[in-house]
Every structure is written in structure tokens, then in C-alpha cells.
Enzyme design. Structure first.
Site, short mmCIF file in Angstrom:
data_model
loop_
_atom_site.label_atom_id
_atom_site.label_comp_id
_atom_site.label_asym_id
_atom_site.label_seq_id
_atom_site.Cartn_x
_atom_site.Cartn_y
_atom_site.Cartn_z
N CYS A 6 0.67 -1.10 0.07
CA CYS A 6 -0.01 0.12 -0.02
C CYS A 6 1.04 1.30 0.05
CB CYS A 6 -0.84 -0.02 1.13
SG CYS A 6 -2.26 -1.42 1.13
N CYS A 98 -5.74 -8.18 -2.07
CA CYS A 98 -6.31 -7.70 -0.71
C CYS A 98 -7.73 -7.54 -0.60
CB CYS A 98 -5.49 -6.39 -0.25
SG CYS A 98 -3.62 -6.55 -0.20
N CYS A 123 -5.10 0.91 4.97
CA CYS A 123 -4.00 0.73 4.06
C CYS A 123 -2.68 1.95 4.19
CB CYS A 123 -4.54 1.17 2.70
SG CYS A 123 -5.24 2.55 2.31
#
Length: 182
Positions: A6, A98, A123
Site C-alpha cells: 500500500c 487484498c 491501508c
């Protein structure tokens, strides 16, 4: 965990762009993530990012008090386009590795980072939600107004949109000048 992925794909590019701004608007809702978003305010000084010249960045969360059901009612009424993955059970959509579809009656965030503790499901874009430190979360009306200053804020609205009305009321309450484009 998912943090490095991320950081590379979302956090760094956004940090670069937000560094050129004084404020930004998110779609965060309190009901999205019981572990991290239950205290999301309508307006705050962003605890995760800086604005112009490493100065404070105002973060508007106009949907913070709106439920998922209300959002979907509005989407259907106004025929706003949406990602078709929602029809396949992907209630909260992120990047492919994810994100997974959720089962009936599961919370929407169960499909994100399912291997992690619910209190850590952010994130990095909204990592300030995890902190309960009052100093980090503090944002006063005068401070927000000073940060925005006399810069033009443009609010695109429709007369029937309840979220537009909330955004307008928020800006008026903060005494931030804005242009309302209907």
C-alpha cells in the site's frame, strides 16, 4: 502485512499530490470499519499527511455520518455509475490481492486484509484513524478556517442531494468561503 504494498502503490503517490494542496475530501464512513473508523469526524486536520510546504492539511469526510444503506439508496435513485464487482459480493473494493467477496451478513471490511486484526485494517491513506491520541486527532474550527484561508473552495451540488447539503452546512459552519455550483 499489506503495509509495504500500500505504501508503494497508494500512500507515496497520494502524499506527493496532497503536498500541493491545503485540503482534500474522502468518502470515509463511520460504519465502514468498526475497528478503525467509528470516530471519523466530518472535518479534521489530517494526521497522516501534510499539505503545501509541509503545512497542515485539512481532511473533509462529508459521508462520515452516512450509512452504507443511505449511500446505496442515493446511488440507485440518482443512477450514479458504480463498480460492477459490488454485485458479486465485493462490498469494499481495494487492490486484487487484498480484496475478496464477502458472504451474506459479513461486514463489508471482512473482504479486505482478512488475515489482519480488525483494528488494523487501514491501508495507510487513513492510518490516523487507528490513533486515539487526542493531540493527533485535534482540529478546531478556527484552525481549519485559517488553513483554508481565502482560497476558493468550489462545491459542486444538486439541490436534492442530502450529502451536498451537509457539505454546504459544514463549510458555512466553519466560515469557509466557497462557490456553490449547482
Amino acid at each position: 502485512g499489506h503495509q509495504e504494498c500500500c505504501r508503494i502503490r497508494k500512500v507515496r503517490p497520494l502524499r506527493k499530490k496532497l503536498g500541493t494542496l491545503k485540503a482534500w475530501i474522502t468518502g470515509q464512513r463511520k460504519d465502514q470499519s468498526p475497528g478503525t473508523r467509528t470516530e471519523v469526524p466530518m472535518c479534521q486536520v489530517d494526521p497522516a499527511f501534510k499539505g503545501i510546504g509541509e503545512g497542515p492539511l485539512v481532511k473533509f469526510n462529508p459521508l462520515s455520518n452516512v450509512s452504507s444503506d443511505e449511500v446505496w439508496t442515493t446511488i440507485r435513485m440518482t443512477e450514479v455509475p458504480y463498480n460492477k464487482l459490488h454485485e458479486k459480493g465485493f462490498v469494499s473494493i481495494g487492490c486484487e490481492p487484498c480484496t475478496k467477496a464477502v458472504l451474506p451478513n459479513q461486514h463489508e471490511r471482512e473482504g479486505r486484509w482478512w488475515w489482519e486484526e480488525a483494528t488494523q485494517k487501514e491501508c495507510g491513506l487513513h492510518k490516523g484513524n487507528i490513533s486515539k491520541d487526542a493531540a493527533v486527532l485535534e482540529a478546531t474550527d478556527n484552525y481549519v478556517s485559517d488553513v483554508i484561508g481565502s482560497d476558493k473552495v468550489v462545491l459542486f451540488t444538486t439541490s436534492t442531494c442530502p450529502y451536498c447539503k451537509e457539505a454546504r452546512a459544514l463549510l458555512e459552519g466553519l466560515q469557509v468561503s466557497f462557490t456553490d455550483v449547482v
